[in-house]
Scaffold this active site. Structure first.
Site: not given
Ligand code: ASP
Length: 330
Positions: A87, A189, A207, A217, A240-241
């Protein structure tokens, strides 16, 4: 005398007290435990997910007398350069067109911020973000322009798609179904917060974004206030997320502002997750997690689902901790 000072002085003289405005300001900040200093808790490094190598590197950087900002950059570089972290940086999973596009940001104790979005072909996105902060009059650079700037600063172009991530993408193409994975333990991330021995705070986030996202995106991670916010007076937070949910609620800024109002880092993280979930209590298909620290060196963390963990190095000891989560018992 302006209206605010007049009201303050009137309220105090009503109590039979007369104090100058600076004494009043001191009383207000002293009444907020988040702004207190506690050197016993410094230095410290905290990062999203199980990332011992990155956190150790940041800790060693602090131990060698470097700044919290240096610790953040060096620590995050470890994950960016690791081909097994799917990631972040080199080896990060690509978008649906098979291109690896990176987002990163960094923020220092003075409130300076630098960011890159939709950056391709450069491994150390957080270092480019730092260059944006320190070498340009801007705070955020995107795409080709960010890549050209990186090259002008001495960064080398490199293909970020490894054989492993290419194969994973080719496998994904068979169904081409976009569905964020709830937890990718050990591989997600990296959001990192660091405090040096005097409690000076910095933070960073880096990330490759959500796997198989639409080309173009951009998530929360490089956006100030969403994926990261640092205020050296109060504290810092990172996320994160699923970035869309963090962006819609400006999560990291919210957490720091809640701490400014007196909430503990833990209460502030829980409220930020609540803000997301109150609008869609029945959606169970996405993860968001926050970590936060206040000026005192106290930690908070909360996620929507089980499975998130953070890594902390404090008082000479490194730990991986699983925080509470919103769906616990719901
Ligand atoms: N927050 C990150 C994103 O939306 C992804 C992740 O945390 O894995 O790009």
């Amino acid at each position: 005398m302006n209206r605010r000072k007049f009201l303050q002085n009137t309220a105090l003289s009503g109590l039979g007290l007369t104090v100058g405005t600076s004494a009043l300001a001191k009383t207000v900040s002293e009444s907020n435990p988040n702004t207190e200093i506690n050197k016993e808790n410094y230095p410290l490094v905290i990062a999203t997910w199980n990332v011992p190598n990155a956190v150790s590197k940041a800790w060693q950087t602090l131990q060698s007398g470097k700044s919290a900002l240096d610790a953040i950059e060096k620590g995050c570089n470890v994950e960016e350069e690791d081909p097994n972290n799917s990631s972040v940086g080199y080896g990060g999973l690509p978008d649906r067109d098979g291109r690896v596009t990176l987002d990163a940001c960094i923020m220092d104790e003075k409130g300076n911020y630098g960011s890159v979005v939709f950056l391709q072909n450069i491994v150390n996105a957080i270092s480019v973000a730092r260059k944006v902060m320190e070498e340009t009059p801007h705070v955020l650079m995107a795409g080709d322009g960010a890549e050209q700037f990186a090259v002008s600063q001495g960064f080398k172009r490199q293909n970020l798609l490894t054989e492993k991530s290419k194969q994973a993408w080719q496998e994904w193409l068979k169904k081409s179904e976009y569905k964020p994975v709830i937890n990718i333990e050990n591989h997600d991330t990296i959001g990192m917060l660091a405090m040096d021995k005097d409690g000076t705070l910095s933070g960073g986030c880096t990330t490759s974004g959500l796997a198989y996202k639409m080309h173009g995106r951009v998530g929360d991670s490089p956006i100030i206030g969403s994926g990261l916010f640092v205020d050296n007076e109060v504290g810092a937070a990172t996320a994160t997320g699923v970035g869309e949910e963090v962006l819609k609620t400006v999560g990291s800024f919210l957490i720091v502002e809640l701490m400014r109002q007196g909430k503990s880092p833990q209460q502030a993280c829980e409220e930020a997750v609540d803000r997301i979930m109150k609008k869609q209590p029945d959606r169970r298909d996405f993860q968001v997690a926050y970590i936060a620290v206040n000026k005192k060196g106290e930690i908070g963390s909360y996620s929507i689902h089980e499975g998130f963990s953070y890594t902390i190095y404090q008082n000479g000891e490194m730990k991986n901790i699983k925080p509470g989560f919103w769906f616990d018992g719901k």
